[in-house]
Design an enzyme around this catalytic site. Sequence first.
Site, PDB file in Angstrom:
ATOM      1  N   HIS A 193       0.820  -1.224   0.000  1.00 10.42           N
ATOM      2  CA  HIS A 193       0.000   0.000   0.000  1.00 10.42           C
ATOM      3  C   HIS A 193       0.849   1.268   0.000  1.00 10.42           C
ATOM      4  O   HIS A 193       0.313   2.374  -0.155  1.00 10.42           O
ATOM      5  CB  HIS A 193      -0.952   0.006   1.202  1.00 10.42           C
ATOM      6  CG  HIS A 193      -2.300   0.571   0.888  1.00 10.42           C
ATOM      7  ND1 HIS A 193      -2.510   1.538  -0.065  1.00 10.42           N
ATOM      8  CD2 HIS A 193      -3.537   0.289   1.396  1.00 10.42           C
ATOM      9  CE1 HIS A 193      -3.782   1.855  -0.121  1.00 10.42           C
ATOM     10  NE2 HIS A 193      -4.434   1.097   0.743  1.00 10.42           N
ATOM     11  N   ASP A 250      -2.481   1.615  -4.792  1.00  7.50           N
ATOM     12  CA  ASP A 250      -3.768   1.829  -4.131  1.00  7.50           C
ATOM     13  C   ASP A 250      -4.774   0.808  -4.645  1.00  7.50           C
ATOM     14  O   ASP A 250      -4.530   0.103  -5.634  1.00  7.50           O
ATOM     15  CB  ASP A 250      -4.279   3.251  -4.356  1.00  7.50           C
ATOM     16  CG  ASP A 250      -4.360   3.620  -5.830  1.00  7.50           C
ATOM     17  OD1 ASP A 250      -5.032   2.885  -6.583  1.00  7.50           O
ATOM     18  OD2 ASP A 250      -3.752   4.624  -6.242  1.00  7.50           O
TER      19      ASP A 250
END
Length: 425
Positions: A395, A399
């Site tokens: 992350h 995304d």
Amino acid sequence: MIARRIWRSHRFLRPFSSSSACAPPLLAPYHSQSFASPTSRPFLVPSLSGDPVEEFQPLCEVQSDKATIEITSRFKGKVALISHAPGDIIKVGETLVKLAVEDANDALQVSSDTPENVEPICSKPKLDSLVGALSTPAVRTLAKDLGIDINLVIGSGKDGRVLKEDVLRFGGQKENVTEDPVIRGDSVSTNFEDQIVPLRGFNRAMVKTMTMATKVPHFHFVEEINCDALVKLKHFFKEHNTDSTVKHTFLPTLIKSLSMALTKYPYVNGCFNEESLEIVLKGSHNIGVAMATEHGLVVPNIKNVQSLSLLEITKEMSRLQHLATNNKLSPEDVTGGTITLSNIGAIGGKFGSPLLNLPEVAIIALGRIEKVPKFKEDGSVYPASTMMVNIAADHRVLDGATVARFCCQWKEYIEKPELLMLQMR
């Protein structure tokens, strides 16, 4: 420091003539791709001293966390000493094997190029300093288990070799030799003692890499893919296969379609540099495939998938699987990966939740392909072959929207291989 271990048993070697000269000791090698934790490999040298060793003859194999490396002899001579017992961890630069060569001048000439920390060349090897008590590894292990210094035991075997009976006699115990036990109906084993199993090689590397992976913020994206077209394509390849050495599976098509999707979403094929806070977008699609072997989990990768045909990928997969099974993967085979596939469905399970294979930013777990009932728009039921995929993503780099779009593109190539063929180079 990088280390190495030895796997199989060997015998400590009896001395030979004092006219022989000791060649510079063979040292545990350094490899830039190796980690500090080793796995175990066998000695390939003869098991008794005095047996000849030819120049460039394989002496032993050492294995780092990543690959197996074969060490060959630089000299022609005889084995004087194997410096470590089975199971020992050996640091880089430590002596593995000492050889005695017939020509002392040759040994001295070669030794001038050895590292400074190498012990001086000895002209007359001594029994006490080189060998110690003569015995087999099994006898040494027995003595160690009984807490006996084997050098204090007087051997009754040939050339003073210490035998199992000598160790048991020294320890005041009687030898208990039995045949393989026969399990009777009225007898039940009560030996349920705990065992301590040290982690070595690939298993030890997994401890390090998975611990690091859990510290990275990541998320999972799960999708179901219709594999009807993939199943038909595989059957077509098998029916028209003209090479008996090639085994067609689902995986090469999944790998090639993954590469096509990576072309449109290059960030998924990247890695993250924590120190400089930079994302490196890899130019090559080096797709790793996790393989479970008896030696542990290993992830070799297929280099430059974007430039390979389905048949080339199939053959490369076969090569890597053969090497992994025989624990012969080279450092080049297991380094440089850019994304990983974990085909857990080949063993069982609908899907898994994989952890990242750092420094890669994505890993994909493939579930098994199974036939399930599906509904058409008019409500009629039809059978469909489906597969669940679970993408774990870093992350810090990716995304959810990017991973979702990437997965949809990959899914389209799998469900409609005509698009894959249309855009392949």
